[in-house]
Design an enzyme around this catalytic site. Sequence first.
Site, mmCIF file in Angstrom:
data_model
loop_
_atom_site.group_PDB
_atom_site.id
_atom_site.type_symbol
_atom_site.label_atom_id
_atom_site.label_comp_id
_atom_site.label_asym_id
_atom_site.label_seq_id
_atom_site.Cartn_x
_atom_site.Cartn_y
_atom_site.Cartn_z
ATOM 1 N N GLN A 58 0.831 -1.197 0.000
ATOM 2 C CA GLN A 58 0.000 0.000 0.000
ATOM 3 C C GLN A 58 0.870 1.253 0.000
ATOM 4 O OE1 GLN A 58 -3.104 0.094 2.934
ATOM 5 N NE2 GLN A 58 -3.866 2.033 2.192
ATOM 6 N N PHE A 59 1.084 1.815 -1.177
ATOM 7 C CA PHE A 59 1.939 2.996 -1.316
ATOM 8 C C PHE A 59 1.374 4.211 -0.598
ATOM 9 C CE2 PHE A 59 -0.968 3.619 -4.830
ATOM 10 C CZ PHE A 59 -1.123 4.995 -4.897
ATOM 11 N N THR A 60 0.069 4.247 -0.349
ATOM 12 C CA THR A 60 -0.540 5.426 0.271
ATOM 13 C C THR A 60 -0.110 5.621 1.726
ATOM 14 O OG1 THR A 60 -2.536 4.216 0.886
ATOM 15 C CG2 THR A 60 -2.550 5.342 -1.254
#
Length: 150
Positions: free
Chosen positions: A78-80
């Site tokens: 999850q890059f966020t």
Amino acid sequence: MRALVQRVSEAAVRVDGEVCGAIGPGLLLLVGVEEVDGQADIDWLVRKIAQLRIFNDEAGVMNRSVLDVGGEVLAVSQFTLFASTRKGNRPSYSRAARGEISAPVFERFVACLAETLGKPVATGVFGADMKVGLVNDGPVTIWLDSRQQE
């Protein structure tokens, strides 16, 4: 590297309506990678997650790790987790590693965690639009960051 660790009764991830990873009692990990992350970050995060004492013992005290209870693990990239809202209201993800960098780091993280746990780690599909469902147990949710080892 960053990980949001959630103790769950169950969790699953779907891509295009199909379950691609699912677990019973254990940990759901949302994992973000920065471009500067390397093996030292992976090693620290794997050790911390495997030994994190957030499962209840016989007295109802959080004194057991996922290793101790034989729990399962689902890891989702999850890059966020590297979102910055410093300027305005639209998050910037400039600190998150690009896919060609973060995918191999995430894969190494999953492999190292599986080796430490002595069992496979379920995952989603890297870069896909995933739908994650979970039943948070407790709830217990813990933030880990290899740059701020608290």
